[in-house]
Design a protein around this motif. Sequence first.
Motif, mmCIF file in Angstrom:
data_model
loop_
_atom_site.group_PDB
_atom_site.id
_atom_site.type_symbol
_atom_site.label_atom_id
_atom_site.label_comp_id
_atom_site.label_asym_id
_atom_site.label_seq_id
_atom_site.Cartn_x
_atom_site.Cartn_y
_atom_site.Cartn_z
ATOM 1 N N ILE A 263 0.829 -1.218 0.000
ATOM 2 C CA ILE A 263 0.000 0.000 0.000
ATOM 3 C C ILE A 263 0.854 1.255 0.000
ATOM 4 O O ILE A 263 0.456 2.284 -0.570
ATOM 5 C CB ILE A 263 -0.958 -0.027 1.216
ATOM 6 N N VAL A 264 2.040 1.203 0.616
ATOM 7 C CA VAL A 264 2.889 2.399 0.732
ATOM 8 C C VAL A 264 3.170 3.054 -0.619
ATOM 9 O O VAL A 264 3.096 4.292 -0.742
ATOM 10 C CB VAL A 264 4.193 2.050 1.485
ATOM 11 N N PRO A 265 3.487 2.312 -1.716
ATOM 12 C CA PRO A 265 3.711 2.992 -3.009
ATOM 13 C C PRO A 265 2.487 3.715 -3.546
ATOM 14 O O PRO A 265 2.618 4.592 -4.410
ATOM 15 C CB PRO A 265 4.121 1.837 -3.939
ATOM 16 N N GLU A 266 1.298 3.361 -3.064
ATOM 17 C CA GLU A 266 0.065 3.984 -3.555
ATOM 18 C C GLU A 266 -0.360 5.185 -2.715
ATOM 19 O O GLU A 266 -1.375 5.814 -3.019
ATOM 20 C CB GLU A 266 -1.079 2.953 -3.551
ATOM 21 N N VAL A 267 0.386 5.489 -1.647
ATOM 22 C CA VAL A 267 -0.039 6.546 -0.717
ATOM 23 C C VAL A 267 -0.097 7.901 -1.417
ATOM 24 O O VAL A 267 -1.041 8.685 -1.218
ATOM 25 C CB VAL A 267 0.901 6.591 0.500
ATOM 26 N N THR A 268 0.895 8.197 -2.263
ATOM 27 C CA THR A 268 0.909 9.493 -2.954
ATOM 28 C C THR A 268 -0.333 9.668 -3.809
ATOM 29 O O THR A 268 -0.969 10.740 -3.807
ATOM 30 C CB THR A 268 2.171 9.617 -3.821
ATOM 31 N N GLY A 269 -0.714 8.625 -4.554
ATOM 32 C CA GLY A 269 -1.924 8.701 -5.365
ATOM 33 C C GLY A 269 -3.186 8.825 -4.527
ATOM 34 O O GLY A 269 -4.121 9.539 -4.894
ATOM 35 N N LEU A 270 -3.212 8.144 -3.394
ATOM 36 C CA LEU A 270 -4.372 8.247 -2.505
ATOM 37 C C LEU A 270 -4.513 9.660 -1.944
ATOM 38 O O LEU A 270 -5.628 10.187 -1.823
ATOM 39 C CB LEU A 270 -4.247 7.238 -1.362
ATOM 40 N N ILE A 271 -3.388 10.282 -1.593
ATOM 41 C CA ILE A 271 -3.431 11.642 -1.062
ATOM 42 C C ILE A 271 -3.904 12.611 -2.136
ATOM 43 O O ILE A 271 -4.709 13.514 -1.870
ATOM 44 C CB ILE A 271 -2.046 12.059 -0.536
ATOM 45 N N GLU A 272 -3.434 12.436 -3.370
ATOM 46 C CA GLU A 272 -3.832 13.341 -4.455
ATOM 47 C C GLU A 272 -5.323 13.251 -4.736
ATOM 48 O O GLU A 272 -5.958 14.251 -5.084
ATOM 49 C CB GLU A 272 -3.036 13.014 -5.722
ATOM 50 N N ARG A 273 -5.906 12.056 -4.593
ATOM 51 C CA ARG A 273 -7.342 11.876 -4.849
ATOM 52 C C ARG A 273 -8.180 11.994 -3.580
ATOM 53 O O ARG A 273 -9.379 11.700 -3.598
ATOM 54 C CB ARG A 273 -7.577 10.514 -5.502
ATOM 55 N N SER A 274 -7.558 12.405 -2.482
ATOM 56 C CA SER A 274 -8.244 12.638 -1.196
ATOM 57 C C SER A 274 -8.940 11.382 -0.682
ATOM 58 O O SER A 274 -9.996 11.458 -0.056
ATOM 59 C CB SER A 274 -9.264 13.779 -1.332
ATOM 60 N N ARG A 275 -8.346 10.220 -0.918
ATOM 61 C CA ARG A 275 -8.863 8.970 -0.377
ATOM 62 C C ARG A 275 -7.993 8.596 0.812
ATOM 63 O O ARG A 275 -7.065 7.807 0.720
ATOM 64 C CB ARG A 275 -8.861 7.874 -1.439
ATOM 65 N N LEU A 276 -8.300 9.211 1.943
ATOM 66 C CA LEU A 276 -7.430 9.146 3.116
ATOM 67 C C LEU A 276 -7.848 8.089 4.114
ATOM 68 O O LEU A 276 -7.167 7.889 5.120
ATOM 69 C CB LEU A 276 -7.412 10.516 3.813
ATOM 70 N N ILE A 277 -8.965 7.409 3.866
ATOM 71 C CA ILE A 277 -9.467 6.458 4.849
ATOM 72 C C ILE A 277 -8.560 5.233 4.950
ATOM 73 O O ILE A 277 -8.378 4.672 6.029
ATOM 74 C CB ILE A 277 -10.917 6.047 4.499
ATOM 75 N N VAL A 278 -7.945 4.815 3.808
ATOM 76 C CA VAL A 278 -7.052 3.647 3.848
ATOM 77 C C VAL A 278 -5.781 3.942 4.650
ATOM 78 O O VAL A 278 -5.412 3.152 5.529
ATOM 79 C CB VAL A 278 -6.729 3.176 2.418
ATOM 80 N N PRO A 279 -5.062 5.069 4.414
ATOM 81 C CA PRO A 279 -3.908 5.366 5.283
ATOM 82 C C PRO A 279 -4.275 5.503 6.755
ATOM 83 O O PRO A 279 -3.519 5.070 7.636
ATOM 84 C CB PRO A 279 -3.362 6.684 4.720
ATOM 85 N N LYS A 280 -5.442 6.072 7.041
ATOM 86 C CA LYS A 280 -5.850 6.239 8.439
ATOM 87 C C LYS A 280 -6.041 4.886 9.120
ATOM 88 O O LYS A 280 -5.523 4.651 10.226
ATOM 89 C CB LYS A 280 -7.152 7.040 8.499
ATOM 90 N N VAL A 281 -6.784 3.986 8.482
ATOM 91 C CA VAL A 281 -7.017 2.668 9.078
ATOM 92 C C VAL A 281 -5.721 1.876 9.150
ATOM 93 O O VAL A 281 -5.487 1.134 10.117
ATOM 94 C CB VAL A 281 -8.093 1.909 8.278
ATOM 95 N N LEU A 282 -4.848 2.037 8.151
ATOM 96 C CA LEU A 282 -3.555 1.347 8.177
ATOM 97 C C LEU A 282 -2.727 1.794 9.378
ATOM 98 O O LEU A 282 -2.071 0.974 10.039
ATOM 99 C CB LEU A 282 -2.809 1.603 6.870
ATOM 100 N N ILE A 283 -2.749 3.079 9.689
ATOM 101 C CA ILE A 283 -2.035 3.583 10.870
ATOM 102 C C ILE A 283 -2.610 2.969 12.145
ATOM 103 O O ILE A 283 -1.868 2.505 13.027
ATOM 104 C CB ILE A 283 -2.119 5.120 10.919
ATOM 105 N N GLU A 284 -3.939 2.944 12.249
ATOM 106 C CA GLU A 284 -4.573 2.396 13.453
ATOM 107 C C GLU A 284 -4.260 0.914 13.628
ATOM 108 O O GLU A 284 -4.012 0.448 14.754
ATOM 109 C CB GLU A 284 -6.086 2.609 13.368
#
Length: 718
Positions: A439-460
């Motif tokens: 998932i880490v390589p996709e984080v930049t694309g997720l941030i650009e498209r404002s899909r932040l729920i996956v990084p948030k749950v991954l942190i938790e």
Amino acid sequence: MPREKEKRGRRAEKKAQKDESKRKFEEAPDAPVAKRMKPSTDEADETIEQQHHENFEHNEDYIPLDQGEEMDTQGQEDSGDMPFYGLLDEEESEYFSRANEMLELNQFQDAEERSLFVDSVYSEANGKELKIACSQGCSRLMEKLISMSDARQLRRIFSKFVGHFLHLVQHRFASHCCETLFIHAAPAVMQKASKAQAKKSDEENEEEEPELSLAEMFMAVIEELKENWGFLLTERFASHTIRVLLLVLAGEPVDVTSNESIVASRKKERIDIPIVQGEEKTQPEKQKRNVPESFEPALKKIMSDMVSGLDDTYLRALATHPVGNPVLQVLLFLELSHFGKSSAKDPKSTIRRLVPDESFEEESDSAIFIRGLLYDPVGSRLLETMVRYLPGKAFKNLYRNNLSDRIGSLSRNSTAGYVVLRILERLGKDDLKIAMDHIVPEVTGLIERSRLIVPKVLIERCVARSVDTKPLAEALEGAYDKDPILRLQQMLKFTPSEKPASQSGDHNMDGDEENGRKPRFAPQESAAEKAEKLHGSLLVQAMLTVPGPLSQLVYTSLLAQPSHVIIQLSQEPTSSRVVQQALTSSTSTTQIRRQLTTRFQGHLMELALNSSGSRVVDALWSATKDIFFVKERMAQELSQNEMALRDSFLGRAVWRNWSMDLFKRRRGEWTRKAKGIEERTEYNEGAERPKSKIELARARFAAAREASAGENQPASTE
């Protein structure tokens, strides 16, 4: 010749028109009603084959759910003959509308006064319950009455509905009354009314007490609906009531207010019952309830009857049906959770018919079915339920054979991303590390498209499984601007104004900020912009809970902000939560809080009069627990603006939370409270106050001296 006396006014004209139309209706001869004839078996088969052929010519992927099912066809024919229970007259409608308004205003002195009012409404509604439940304007009143009823009143209203549930659950308005009745009757299903209470109620009311108990009434509902489960499964209004009934029979908690609830949609109107003086606010039950022994075999029979009439093809088609899918979710939840995961081994179970191959090998029917659900907006919700409740062995096979290598690409998709969240919740430490690497390589694309729920749950989940979050912190740092000032503003989708908040002049405009509203001329935000800000705030709050690089990324950005930007962040509803978290989080050190709290000095009155900023001022009380001189300066600043604070509702709350009356009148007592030193009273006489550092050092020195004296003392001889 004298003129005939006539009533004037709009009411008289309306009444005359009503009488005229009523007379014409009574005088009109009965028109023959064209009765729908049931086709013969041969004609029905030909019609079904013709429709089946036409449907597949236009859309070969479409499979109607109501073909080939005799029970469903019969249920549709029965539903066409919906009985008419009558309409409320003008006076009755006016009375019940006024009663509904009084319940909404909630101007009762105590719970007893409201209970008397509810009793009077029930007396007026006696014999008209079905009319009220089917009325567009008064069905909400019936829901509120049911929500405020005791066990005796619930039994009476339940008895009026018995025998009519097949039609009521399919009605647009009455179905919601049935749903509310099931929810509020569930906790009282094990209660037995005392004979003294029943005798007293009979004396007060002319109406006789119903003979059946609530448990027997639930069984009567099942008996009434047992021939129509297949049809009600996909009926527009009945499906949500059926879901509630299944959960009540299982003793599971029913919460229609939760966003993740599978009982009601997000569009459902929430009817809140305001509390009165002397009444405690009831919270939705989150624990299982005890139910009668007769409920469990009845529940198994219902679940079997619902899907036994459908072949595997139509059952899988239910997974993408917008009405049938939520019912299928409830069936899978009860099958895998309530009856135990061993029930999934039954070849006739719902889960086994949906995914017959437990290994989920590539190109198997189960794997193809799962891949079809991943990107479907409706089917993905069923897949979430499967991922959450599948047995451990089946979930591991599903994940490793179909999802593990694709979890990075799935996280990019707006629909499959929610399935990824459920997968992350079940992964162990080793699998979670591998998933994070994907998932880490996709984080930049997720941030650009404002899909932040996956990084948030991954942190938790990384915090819960003790997984190192350093790679994720580096990915987040690279996704945002390197300038710490711009980084936080990008995270929170926040654009500060050029002027400091104290000079903008908007915070006191017509008292808007004091009342929690935005200034009159503030630009309106769209729902998408509000959602982006909310998700950004939640992501930053999750980062603040992790010690190490993730939280430091936020703290360095916060400390780099100018003071007027910190004040503006504190006054914004979503970003103020981040400021509160930064002040009170366990990852916040004394040095960080000392640098951050000084930014608020000189702006406390301005923040205290703001709906969001007042919460930040409250957080400053605990943030300065070990920085007493900062807390004392802030209290002094608040005391200098006493009149402005006392004239505001929000200001009075801040004044009370900071114990400013003690600060002005009994400074010593306020100092002890500010330092966390509890004062001895008659209630805590045995409690000891915490010792200071010098007292602890003295105690250690005394203990060491006593120990050394004991060693040097010569042994006595007798």
